[in-house]
Design a protein around this motif. Sequence first.
Motif: not given
Lengths: 378, 254
Positions: A46-48, A122-127, A139-144, A169-180
């Motif tokens: 997924s992450q690849i 960087a994750p392109r699908k952001m929620l 800053s970090v981005i975390i997935d949903e 660290v502060t969450i600055v974005g929530i991504s829709d990363a593919s499930a690992p």
Amino acid sequence: MNFVALRMLTGDRAKYFGLVFAIAFCTFLLENQTTIFASILKRTASQILDVTDAEVWVMDQKTEYWEQTKALKDTDLTRVRGVPGVLWAVRLFKGNPVARTRSGKFAVSFLIGLDDATLAGAPRKMLLGSWERLREPDSVIIDEAGYVLLYPGEPLELGRTLEMNDHLVTIVGISDASAPFVSLPVMHARYSKAIDFLGRERTQLSFVIARPEPGVTPAALTERIQATTGLKARTTGEFMWDCVRYYLRNTGIPVNFGITIAVALIVGAVVGGQTFYLFTIENLKQFGALKAIGVTNPRLIGMILLQAFSAGILGFALGTGMAATFFEITSHMLATRGIALLWQCVALTGAAILGVVIVASILSIRRVLVLEPAAVFR
Amino acid sequence: MIGAANGHDFAVSCAGVRKSFGAGETKTEALRGVDFDARFGQLTFLVGPSGCGKTTLISIIAGLLDRSSGELAVLGLRPDELSGGERVRFRRRNLGFIFQQYNLLPSLTAAENVAVPLLAAGVPRRQAVRRATDLLARLGLENRAAARPATLSGGQQQRVAIARALVHEPRLIVCDEPTAALDHENGEAVLQLLASTAVNPDRAVIVVTHDSRVFHHAHRIARMDDGRIVDVAKQARASLSPAANGAETHEEDR
Ligand SMILES: Nc1ncnc2c1ncn2[C@@H]1O[C@H](COP(=O)(O)OP(=O)(O)OP(=O)(O)O)[C@@H](O)[C@H]1O
Ligand SMILES: [Mg+2]
């Protein structure tokens, strides 16, 4: 005679529904299990696959798959950049730090460190939020799914803080990363920050990701990189298959799914095929009467094929509908997100059902052809 | 006898027809030299004790079974001169069958059952069912044309089966025990129907039966025993009334 054949088929409602549902359930099970099997294996990469910016992955010769990496040397980046045909090449870090919330909840996470200058990968699908905000300090981005894991029952919102190896660290974005493959949070940070989250761990430069110049194919570039640097280079597709193959070879997943799929196939073939064959046997008297009346053998064969194929096609359509509905429902669930009915699995199942229908037809046709028409007088 | 089959009197003629089943220890001689004929315009009965070979004989006549030896002509043709496919087509065009167990298709309506021989011959469905419905009406079943066989009485089912045997206007109709599953009244009705269809100079009807109560319908009665025809009696059928038991004149004795 076609309508006669169809009436014979549908005449006994209970038997007809039994036949169609046997095929439908077999179809459903096969499509369901093969799709889940393929999708779970695909999750190992997924992450690849989420890194759509790059087309080429460079790694140490000993790196076999995503989970297990041997660090590259910092000079390797420069060497890759020196290979002719490389449009750009940047570093990518991958590690598994522990993320801790204020309330004390914690989880091991997949952390991806992105090149500070370009944020390539960087994750392109952001929620919520945007990947550009990774430029902000700490800053970090975390997935949903990770967010829900760390903050169960709480609404998605930015600005919350996490503690990672004594760094706040502060969450600055929530991504829709593919499930690992393993359901852990997927986090993104800048490379320079990410290596701090791991503490003593020295594995830093996990991968170099790159893109070829226009006119150079990724495959050609990987060959060039391997030849000039002695490092292992794979296209995104090749690297995905490396991961899938690794899990196929080294885990019990294929055996488990293989058993379910084989059972579904056997049950479907036996129940569906057998029901149809028995249906023909029970109708032998009717076929005998038709034979005596003067219905020719090719006509009788046509009737049986029509019966077998209409039951097969209806069952297959029904089963595919059931499988599609199943995945339509489960695709909205976090744990099974991204798993959709694969057309390859539908095609494969269709071929299996076709085989069952053909075998059942051949057996039935044989019985009807050897039938003595004189038997109708008995 | 075979020569006469080429004329117009004989619908069927057999000479010295033999048939055996199996081989060696289990070999059964079902027919041991049958001389038999059926004439156009007549209702011919084939009677005899159980196991004497009646069903075997009409199966051979109908082309459903091959004889072991002997001569056979059906409607002027020798079955041996026809290929497998031609025999099926010959049967489809020229023969009508009536079975003891009716053998209707349970999932079709009465009219659709009657239409089967037409459908098999390639008549479009709508036209075939219309012709079948007309025929059922003539047999007094106009109200039952859309009914499934399971909802019909035995007598009605056999009338539907008769309609199926007649719908394509075959020249030879063979019936095996058509009244065996019916009570006397219904059996009478079925036989009257068959007798009236036989009154056609271009058609012959052969009926296998055990039921002596319906013998008076026959024009000729061939008695069989142990694989041979032992007696043929010609009957003067005074009328179609059940009471009329025509005086028998014996054609030949063996
Ligand atoms: N397919 C077969 N295989 C072996 N033997 C058979 C077969 N068909 C008939 N026979 C034998 O041939 C003989 C004549 O049988 P057939 O059915 O013609 O008698 P039938 O006169 O019609 O008797 P019934 O009045 O009981 O119907 C019997 O001995 C029977 O067992
Ligand atoms: Mg019999």
